[in-house]
Scaffold this motif. Sequence first.
Motif, PDB file in Angstrom:
ATOM      1  N   ARG A   1      49.747  78.948 -10.800  1.00 40.58           N
ATOM      2  CA  ARG A   1      49.199  78.950  -9.445  1.00 40.58           C
ATOM      3  C   ARG A   1      47.995  78.032  -9.312  1.00 40.58           C
ATOM      4  O   ARG A   1      47.643  77.623  -8.197  1.00 40.58           O
TER       5      ARG A   1
ATOM      6  N   LYS B   1      47.751  74.912 -10.587  1.00 37.78           N
ATOM      7  CA  LYS B   1      48.262  73.564 -10.333  1.00 37.78           C
ATOM      8  C   LYS B   1      49.788  73.619 -10.227  1.00 37.78           C
ATOM      9  O   LYS B   1      50.501  73.060 -11.060  1.00 37.78           O
ATOM     10  N   PRO B   2      50.321  74.271  -9.196  1.00 35.48           N
ATOM     11  CA  PRO B   2      51.776  74.482  -9.144  1.00 35.48           C
ATOM     12  C   PRO B   2      52.578  73.192  -9.054  1.00 35.48           C
ATOM     13  O   PRO B   2      53.565  73.022  -9.781  1.00 35.48           O
ATOM     14  N   MET B   3      52.178  72.277  -8.183  1.00 30.71           N
ATOM     15  CA  MET B   3      52.960  71.060  -7.999  1.00 30.71           C
ATOM     16  C   MET B   3      52.935  70.194  -9.250  1.00 30.71           C
ATOM     17  O   MET B   3      53.942  69.570  -9.613  1.00 30.71           O
ATOM     18  N   LEU B   4      51.795  70.152  -9.915  1.00 25.39           N
ATOM     19  CA  LEU B   4      51.690  69.348 -11.127  1.00 25.39           C
ATOM     20  C   LEU B   4      52.579  69.905 -12.227  1.00 25.39           C
ATOM     21  O   LEU B   4      53.296  69.156 -12.910  1.00 25.39           O
TER      22      LEU B   4
ATOM     23  N   ILE C   1      55.234  71.783 -11.860  1.00 26.55           N
ATOM     24  CA  ILE C   1      56.626  71.555 -11.446  1.00 26.55           C
ATOM     25  C   ILE C   1      57.034  70.120 -11.769  1.00 26.55           C
ATOM     26  O   ILE C   1      58.117  69.862 -12.311  1.00 26.55           O
ATOM     27  N   PHE C   2      56.161  69.180 -11.449  1.00 32.34           N
ATOM     28  CA  PHE C   2      56.435  67.768 -11.732  1.00 32.34           C
ATOM     29  C   PHE C   2      56.633  67.550 -13.230  1.00 32.34           C
ATOM     30  O   PHE C   2      57.560  66.847 -13.656  1.00 32.34           O
TER      31      PHE C   2
ATOM     32  N   LEU D   1      61.935  76.400  -9.758  1.00 30.16           N
ATOM     33  CA  LEU D   1      60.689  75.645  -9.698  1.00 30.16           C
ATOM     34  C   LEU D   1      59.465  76.473 -10.063  1.00 30.16           C
ATOM     35  O   LEU D   1      58.416  75.913 -10.401  1.00 30.16           O
TER      36      LEU D   1
END
Length: 272
Positions: free
Chosen positions: A40, A42-45, A47-48, A247
């Motif tokens: 939570r 850095k979720p997008m990082l 996931i990437f 994801l």
Amino acid sequence: MHPIRMFSLRIDFAYPLMQVLILPAKRGLQWLVEGLAIFRLKPMLLIFLVLGYGLTMIIISAIPYLGQLLWFILVPAFSVSLMNACRIIDERQTPPPQVLFSGFHRNLQALLMLGVVCILAGLAAFGILSLFDGGLLFRLFVLGEGLGAAEQADLAIPVGVRLLLIVLFLPIFMAFWFAPVLAAWHDMSAGKALFFSLVAWARNWRAFLMYIVAVSVCTFTMQLIAAMLRVSGANLLLTVFSLVVSLVFMPTIYASFYVSYRDVFARPDDDI
């Protein structure tokens, strides 16, 4: 906060000394929760990074003849990359995208050796299983052969073979759980990293059992929800649910691996 040194593509962690702690069983239940807390941040990082890892390994495994071997050999280094990212995020910093390849920058020889040992150990285990199942699992999982209609109908694995599968692969699983980070962060040889990982796992088997139970319950619950959506014909909701689960759950699992390391191995500067 522990020092983190970054030099362009280099992310270097060095903790030569450590102490193996014995944790209460309930800590295993908290690893997944704390892994989600790291996700939570850095979720997008994350996931990437997980998607990038998966795509990279798909490309590598597609290399003719050598792809599958390279996949197993490189897994330890890439797993260290993901642990590097989780540690940086846990320190409330932002890892750069190139952290995905940071696992190749420290003690690479030991990490590659771990990949080779993993292949040899797996082949040996499947070879022993072949004495009892006629080589069915070896051909299915190692050679990647398709099964005929008769074999598919007779795919039920006897209880004895299932128990032998657990007996053979559980020590491998235990030995490789911490081995990559021990090799990269503690400068251990492959053999020493495998040994200390096995000891740490064995000393904390209660916590790991609870962790496995927690992951299994979450997995079963998600599969149950997916089955209910499939039966009800809610295909769009099923697609969205499956995407969200993929994801969120996989990065959380990787982060929980890091949490288990953070709990089990105390460094001299930790307050224990």
